[in-house]
Motif scaffolding. Structure first.
Motif, mmCIF file in Angstrom:
data_model
loop_
_atom_site.group_PDB
_atom_site.id
_atom_site.type_symbol
_atom_site.label_atom_id
_atom_site.label_comp_id
_atom_site.label_asym_id
_atom_site.label_seq_id
_atom_site.Cartn_x
_atom_site.Cartn_y
_atom_site.Cartn_z
ATOM 1 N N UNK A 172 -21.035 -32.906 6.694
ATOM 2 C CA UNK A 172 -22.008 -31.825 6.583
ATOM 3 C C UNK A 172 -23.118 -32.085 5.563
ATOM 4 N N UNK A 173 -23.122 -33.241 4.896
ATOM 5 C CA UNK A 173 -24.126 -33.511 3.866
ATOM 6 C C UNK A 173 -25.547 -33.396 4.418
ATOM 7 N N UNK A 174 -25.860 -34.112 5.477
ATOM 8 C CA UNK A 174 -27.213 -34.079 6.038
ATOM 9 C C UNK A 174 -27.593 -32.680 6.506
ATOM 10 N N UNK A 175 -26.657 -31.990 7.078
ATOM 11 C CA UNK A 175 -26.899 -30.620 7.530
ATOM 12 C C UNK A 175 -27.219 -29.716 6.342
ATOM 13 N N UNK A 176 -26.468 -29.861 5.245
ATOM 14 C CA UNK A 176 -26.691 -29.029 4.056
ATOM 15 C C UNK A 176 -28.060 -29.314 3.443
ATOM 16 N N UNK A 177 -28.478 -30.581 3.442
ATOM 17 C CA UNK A 177 -29.799 -30.934 2.927
ATOM 18 C C UNK A 177 -30.873 -30.340 3.834
ATOM 19 N N UNK A 178 -30.706 -30.506 5.144
ATOM 20 C CA UNK A 178 -31.692 -30.003 6.105
ATOM 21 C C UNK A 178 -31.835 -28.487 6.026
ATOM 22 N N UNK A 179 -30.763 -27.786 5.754
ATOM 23 C CA UNK A 179 -30.798 -26.330 5.670
ATOM 24 C C UNK A 179 -31.266 -25.846 4.295
ATOM 25 N N UNK A 180 -31.420 -26.775 3.337
ATOM 26 C CA UNK A 180 -31.878 -26.413 2.007
ATOM 27 C C UNK A 180 -30.794 -25.894 1.082
ATOM 28 N N UNK A 182 -28.547 -27.813 -0.453
ATOM 29 C CA UNK A 182 -28.443 -28.758 -1.571
ATOM 30 C C UNK A 182 -29.664 -29.678 -1.522
ATOM 31 N N UNK A 183 -29.949 -30.303 -2.647
ATOM 32 C CA UNK A 183 -31.031 -31.281 -2.718
ATOM 33 C C UNK A 183 -30.462 -32.654 -2.374
ATOM 34 N N UNK A 185 -29.461 -36.447 -2.650
ATOM 35 C CA UNK A 185 -29.078 -37.285 -3.777
ATOM 36 C C UNK A 185 -30.038 -38.456 -3.870
ATOM 37 N N UNK A 186 -30.305 -38.882 -5.078
ATOM 38 C CA UNK A 186 -31.199 -40.025 -5.298
ATOM 39 C C UNK A 186 -30.568 -41.335 -4.857
ATOM 40 N N UNK A 187 -29.237 -41.424 -4.948
ATOM 41 C CA UNK A 187 -28.555 -42.700 -4.685
ATOM 42 C C UNK A 187 -28.350 -42.974 -3.190
ATOM 43 N N UNK A 188 -28.808 -42.105 -2.353
ATOM 44 C CA UNK A 188 -28.566 -42.298 -0.918
ATOM 45 C C UNK A 188 -29.557 -43.204 -0.312
#
Length: 188
Positions: A172-180, A182-183, A185-188
């Motif tokens: 769900x990481x990409x989904x959470x970023x896309x939905x705003x 979470x921000x 991560x710089x290391x990705x």
């Protein structure tokens, strides 16, 4: 003075308050409303028949979840051995439309989009991880209750729950970023 028959039985007091929890767990296991309802009905029937073996004062919710899980597993094994049957005679040509018809389809869609994505990710988890995650994070059962209901050691439960949460986070990481939520991560 109240009539003795009007007083709720111990089964009604102890078991019936957990119907919502049982339905939600059954829905996560079966993935279908009708199958979940049938599973809960079978569970409650088995619980009622075995009520004499229930130890008053013990955890009724964990006891019922154990029965539900065992019923699901036994039914799954039985169905696996039976040939699949498909009956089309009674099917309505508009059955799919009727199932999704809504007075506000856009509103329904947007109100469920986040939940639907999360639930799909939960449903995609391997069974042993999905089971502990649903019971812990979605149903709020304590570790001891879950371990007792699933008949697994507490350490195994904690390990499975940790792994389930990690798998869900990755999914769900990409989904959470896309939905705003979470921000990125710089290391990705």
């Amino acid at each position: 003075m109240a009539h003795p028959a009007a007083a709720p039985t111990s089964f009604e007091r102890e078991a019936l308050p957990h119907l919502d929890t049982l339905y939600r767990v059954a829905l996560r296991l079966t993935g279908e409303d009708a199958a979940a309802q049938d599973l809960v009905q079978d569970t409650m029937l088995r619980a009622l028949r075995g009520w004499g073996g229930f130890l008053p004062g013990s955890n009724a919710r964990a006891w019922l979840v154990t029965i539900l899980r065992n019923t699901f597993i036994n039914d799954y094994r039985r169905r696996k051995r039976e040939p699949a049957m498909l009956e089309l005679d009674g099917a309505s040509p508009h059955a799919i439309y009727d199932a999704v018809a809504d007075s506000d389809p856009e509103g329904t869609f947007f109100s469920r989009i986040v939940d639907a994505r999360v639930l799909a990710a939960v449903d995609a988890l391997p069974a042993e991880f999905r089971e502990v995650l649903v019971l812990s994070d979605m149903e709020g059962l304590g570790y001891a209750e879950i371990a007792a209901a699933l008949d697994i050691p507490l350490g195994t439960l904690k390990s499975r729950l940790f792994r389930a949460r990690r798998l869900l986070q990755r999914e769900l990481y990409d989904h959470a970023v896309a939905m705003g939520y979470i921000s990125p991560r710089e290391d990705r």
